[in-house]
Design a protein around this motif. Sequence first.
Motif, PDB file in Angstrom:
ATOM      1  N   TYR A   1      -5.740   4.398   2.857  1.00 50.46           N
ATOM      2  CA  TYR A   1      -6.175   3.600   1.710  1.00 50.46           C
ATOM      3  C   TYR A   1      -7.694   3.564   1.570  1.00 50.46           C
ATOM      4  CZ  TYR A   1      -6.290   0.235   5.513  1.00 50.46           C
ATOM      5  OH  TYR A   1      -6.509  -0.382   6.706  1.00 50.46           O
TER       6      TYR A   1
ATOM      7  N   SER B   1      -4.215   2.893  -6.498  1.00 53.72           N
ATOM      8  CA  SER B   1      -4.003   1.810  -5.550  1.00 53.72           C
ATOM      9  C   SER B   1      -2.613   1.961  -4.953  1.00 53.72           C
ATOM     10  CB  SER B   1      -4.152   0.445  -6.220  1.00 53.72           C
ATOM     11  OG  SER B   1      -3.183   0.304  -7.235  1.00 53.72           O
ATOM     12  N   GLY B   2      -2.306   1.148  -3.963  1.00 54.57           N
ATOM     13  CA  GLY B   2      -1.016   1.273  -3.314  1.00 54.57           C
ATOM     14  C   GLY B   2       0.103   0.613  -4.089  1.00 54.57           C
TER      15      GLY B   2
ATOM     16  N   ASN C   1       0.788  -1.241   0.000  1.00 52.38           N
ATOM     17  CA  ASN C   1       0.000   0.000   0.000  1.00 52.38           C
ATOM     18  C   ASN C   1       0.810   1.276   0.000  1.00 52.38           C
ATOM     19  OD1 ASN C   1      -2.622  -0.999  -0.147  1.00 52.38           O
ATOM     20  ND2 ASN C   1      -2.675  -1.430   2.030  1.00 52.38           N
TER      21      ASN C   1
ATOM     22  N   GLU D   1      -8.257   5.961  -4.282  1.00 53.53           N
ATOM     23  CA  GLU D   1      -8.435   5.333  -2.975  1.00 53.53           C
ATOM     24  C   GLU D   1      -7.340   5.747  -1.990  1.00 53.53           C
ATOM     25  OE1 GLU D   1     -11.780   3.330  -4.316  1.00 53.53           O
ATOM     26  OE2 GLU D   1     -10.974   3.371  -2.280  1.00 53.53           O
ATOM     27  N   ASN D   2      -6.116   5.860  -2.502  1.00 50.48           N
ATOM     28  CA  ASN D   2      -4.968   6.043  -1.624  1.00 50.48           C
ATOM     29  C   ASN D   2      -4.471   7.485  -1.620  1.00 50.48           C
ATOM     30  OD1 ASN D   2      -3.755   3.040  -0.984  1.00 50.48           O
ATOM     31  ND2 ASN D   2      -4.864   3.144  -2.916  1.00 50.48           N
TER      32      ASN D   2
END
Lengths: 108, 114
Positions: B50, B96-97, A94, B30-31
């Motif tokens: 996230y 995304s990550g 992440n 999202e992140n």
Amino acid sequence: GQSLEQPSEVTAVEGAIVQINCTYQTSGFYGLSWYQQHDGGAPTFLSYNALDGLEETGRFSSFLSRSDSYGYLLLQELQMKDSASYFCAVGATNKLIFGTGTLLAVQP
Amino acid sequence: DVKVTQSSRYLVKRTGEKVFLECVQDMDHENMFWYRQDPGLGLRLIYFSYDVKMKEKGDIPEGYSVSREKKERFSLILESASTNQTSMYLCASSLSGGAKQPQHFGDGTRLSIL
């Protein structure tokens, strides 16, 4: 621990080819990215390598060897506007872990 | 094009003040991430998120907190500003990550704590 090493400064002349190396030590690895940052500007994405080998995008190419925990960014036909800082970054869960950056000075 | 907007380009605050740095992105990512950048130290991750209301500590979270009440907005809070928090602060967002999806950065906030 997690660490990335890249040279702090590189100097080259206009029209030449320069290679900026990056070695990494990370507990997990989800690809290697490169970012460019001009003085006073925001970092911008240049390239991404998930698998071993060379990825080419115009004058810029990026290489990865996972077995050697090593990658490099290759800049060809250098132009004055390529003078900037270049950061390698390793993907982790992440997030990204950035190197300390290489300042590229292109001389006429 | 993705646009990441940081509320201030330059900010001067006093020691002990509570400082808010705001970041907004317009691509439904999202992140979101907060970094600080100091000469010779590269980009160091402070916190990231996230999802809405979700946050995780980065490498240097001490002295900072974050808030993500809406998907597009990620705030960095210096609870009691100190002179060693004088730095360039960069916000970023990504779909995304990890490394595959590019992180898109704002122009940064140069914060001085006097």
